[in-house]
Write a protein that holds these residues in place. Structure first.
Motif, short mmCIF file in Angstrom:
data_model
loop_
_atom_site.label_atom_id
_atom_site.label_comp_id
_atom_site.label_asym_id
_atom_site.label_seq_id
_atom_site.Cartn_x
_atom_site.Cartn_y
_atom_site.Cartn_z
N ALA A 274 0.84 -1.20 0.00
CA ALA A 274 0.00 0.00 0.00
C ALA A 274 0.87 1.24 0.00
O ALA A 274 1.91 1.30 0.68
N LYS A 275 0.45 2.21 -0.78
CA LYS A 275 1.12 3.52 -0.81
C LYS A 275 0.07 4.55 -1.14
O LYS A 275 -0.38 4.67 -2.27
N GLY A 276 -0.36 5.28 -0.11
CA GLY A 276 -1.46 6.22 -0.30
C GLY A 276 -2.73 5.48 -0.70
O GLY A 276 -3.16 4.56 -0.02
N GLN A 277 -3.29 5.83 -1.83
CA GLN A 277 -4.50 5.18 -2.33
C GLN A 277 -4.21 3.98 -3.22
O GLN A 277 -5.13 3.30 -3.67
N ARG A 278 -2.95 3.72 -3.47
CA ARG A 278 -2.58 2.64 -4.37
C ARG A 278 -2.37 1.34 -3.60
O ARG A 278 -1.86 1.34 -2.49
N LYS A 279 -2.73 0.22 -4.22
CA LYS A 279 -2.56 -1.10 -3.63
C LYS A 279 -1.89 -2.03 -4.62
O LYS A 279 -2.14 -1.96 -5.82
N ASN A 280 -1.05 -2.89 -4.09
CA ASN A 280 -0.49 -3.94 -4.92
C ASN A 280 -1.49 -5.09 -4.91
O ASN A 280 -1.42 -6.01 -4.09
N VAL A 281 -2.44 -5.03 -5.82
CA VAL A 281 -3.55 -5.99 -5.83
C VAL A 281 -3.09 -7.43 -6.04
O VAL A 281 -3.53 -8.33 -5.33
N PRO A 282 -2.20 -7.70 -7.02
CA PRO A 282 -1.77 -9.10 -7.20
C PRO A 282 -1.14 -9.69 -5.95
O PRO A 282 -1.40 -10.84 -5.59
N LEU A 283 -0.31 -8.90 -5.27
CA LEU A 283 0.36 -9.40 -4.07
C LEU A 283 -0.65 -9.59 -2.93
O LEU A 283 -0.59 -10.58 -2.20
N ILE A 287 -1.34 -13.14 -1.04
CA ILE A 287 -1.27 -13.33 0.41
C ILE A 287 -2.57 -13.94 0.93
O ILE A 287 -2.56 -14.86 1.76
N ASN A 288 -3.71 -13.46 0.43
CA ASN A 288 -5.00 -13.97 0.90
C ASN A 288 -5.22 -15.43 0.53
O ASN A 288 -5.97 -16.14 1.21
N ILE A 318 6.28 -4.58 3.70
CA ILE A 318 6.14 -5.85 4.41
C ILE A 318 7.29 -6.79 4.07
O ILE A 318 8.00 -6.60 3.09
N LEU A 319 7.42 -7.81 4.89
CA LEU A 319 8.32 -8.93 4.63
C LEU A 319 7.49 -10.21 4.71
O LEU A 319 6.76 -10.41 5.69
N ILE A 320 7.59 -11.05 3.69
CA ILE A 320 6.82 -12.29 3.62
C ILE A 320 7.79 -13.47 3.74
O ILE A 320 8.81 -13.52 3.06
N VAL A 321 7.45 -14.41 4.62
CA VAL A 321 8.24 -15.64 4.73
C VAL A 321 7.29 -16.82 4.76
O VAL A 321 6.18 -16.74 5.33
N PRO A 322 7.66 -17.94 4.13
CA PRO A 322 6.78 -19.12 4.14
C PRO A 322 6.88 -19.86 5.45
O PRO A 322 7.87 -19.76 6.18
N GLU A 323 5.84 -20.63 5.76
CA GLU A 323 5.85 -21.51 6.93
C GLU A 323 5.77 -22.96 6.45
O GLU A 323 4.71 -23.42 6.02
#
Length: 325
Positions: A274-283, A287-288, A318-323
């Protein structure tokens, strides 16, 4: 759930800054991201390495620095091969040749008082270095071989004396940043020396290539750990002014992460959702779909927090790590 370790500098006494002022470098947030890396790493791939900050500061047996920018990879590799005292001597000779300031030797004030325009203090040493810088830039752009020793020396100085110490090339391959305010000062020399000492104390390779290529994916799937810091889809940076990183490349990277998870390859991904009104929709969608990842908010002021569903204003890195089980 994977336990997050408390990071301590057991192998490296201090963090090392990159000699390149690369946009988006992770130096200031290393204490937040390193604790989420595996405790024992054999071979690490620093994917989209940029200035190589993360790989330089990750305790591991070997680092593969990977980036698709040949100018950056060649320069990092060249600097890594240098003896510091010899390199500094070569740089001093070029500074003299082009009539540039060298405040590490004579102080900033020594050169500033030589300028006719002392009214616009925010311009720094721009006036003093202007003529020499543009001649330096012209000579660099005229070189047919950008991988030779002289090309790397000239490129390093262009970065140090250029606007915001950035790295920018035209589509035709010409360095095109204007002159900046600073020069080869004591801070730049310290970073250069620390980089050479660190990179020469570890096992490393510098590889130029695209993450989608067979060559790079061979390294990725053979590694013990991969750190990925791709261009951020929803931000504008010098390295992405040509918009080479777009929706398609973002989706292709996410497909690669899926393949890595299928093979239980440990990784960590930095990004901004997220940055202001913008979203990284694919990411966000990725995640979901995944209940087998952890997402950590990165606070530029070193206050970490676990991912939650509530949206927040402003930037959200953010930082994403797998479990893996």
């Amino acid at each position: 759930k994977r336990q997050v370790r408390i990071f301590c500098m057991s192998i490296f006494d201090t963090f090392v800054k990159s000699p390149l002022n690369y946009t988006g470098n992770k130096y200031r947030i290393l204490p937040q991201i390193l604790p989420h890396f595996p405790q024992s790493i054999g071979t690490m791939v620093d994917l989209f390495c940029g200035g190589a900050t993360v790989g330089l500061n990750t305790p591991c047996r070997k680092v593969l620095f990977v980036d698709n920018n040949p100018y950056v990879i060649n320069l990092l590799q060249y600097l890594a091969s240098c003896r510091f005292d010899h390199l500094l001597c070569d740089l001093e000779n070029l500074i003299l040749q082009y009539g540039l300031s060298f405040s590490a030797q004579h102080s900033y004030a020594f050169y500033y008082q030589k300028q006719t325009d002392q009214v616009h203090r925010n311009n720094g040493l721009k006036e003093y270095n202007s003529q020499g810088f543009y001649q330096l830039r012209e000579d660099y752009n005229a070189l047919p071989d950008k991988t030779c020793e002289r090309a790397n020396l000239l490129l390093y100085l262009l970065i140090v004396y250029g606007f915001n110490n950035d790295i920018r090339f035209s589509r035709d391959g010409y360095f095109n940043l204007p002159v900046g305010k600073t020069d080869l000062n004591k801070n730049n020399i310290r970073k250069l020396k620390a980089y050479i000492e660190r990179v020469q104390s570890i096992l490393s390779d510098f590889i130029c290539g695209d993450f989608r290529s067979e060559k790079i994916q061979h390294h990725i799937f053979s590694a013990d750990f991969v750190y990925a810091d791709p261009p951020y889809l929803i931000t504008n940076a010098v390295y992405n002014e040509s918009h080479k990183w777009n929706l398609q490349t973002e989706q292709e990277l996410l497909l690669l992460l899926d393949k890595m998870m299928q093979q239980h390859i440990p990784f960590a991904l930095s990004n901004m959702i997220a940055k202001g009104q913008r979203k990284n929709v694919p990411l966000c969608n990725w995640i979901n779909r995944h209940t087998d990842v952890q997402v950590f908010d990165i606070d530029f002021h070193y206050r970490g927090a676990y991912y939650n569903k509530k949206e927040r204003d402003g930037e959200r890195e953010i930082l994403i790590v797998p479990e893996y089980e």
